[in-house]
Design a protein around this motif. Structure first.
Motif: not given
Length: 83
Positions: A15-19, A22, A32, A34-35
């Motif tokens: 999954s990809y999250e826009n941080s 944070e 971004v 990557r998890k």
């Protein structure tokens, strides 16, 4: 072969999250993260006492072995060994 163990096969879940919330001030909000997580998709019990001696692991699959009693493990692969 002897012993009782589970061969556990996993699939990789990316999954990809826009941080942006944070990030320290001044960093680009387009960064971004990557998890990667692993989800169990199959568990195969191997036990010679039940005539279950082996299994086929799909090519490229993540897998591990959970041993329940002292075991002997033999692994074979198609083709010649290559470094």
């Amino acid at each position: 072969l002897c012993g009782k163990l589970d061969e556990v096969i996993y699939e990789e879940v990316v999954s990809y999250e826009n941080s942006a919330e944070e990030l320290p001030q001044g960093m680009d909000a387009q960064d971004v993260v990557r998890k990667v997580k692993y989800r169990e998709i199959q568990r195969i019990r191997l036990n010679p006492a039940e005539a279950k001696y082996g299994c086929q692991i799909p090519k490229g699959a993540w897998h591990t072995v959970e041993v329940f009693e002292p075991s002997v493990i033999f692994e074979a692969k198609d083709g010649a060994y290559q470094k």
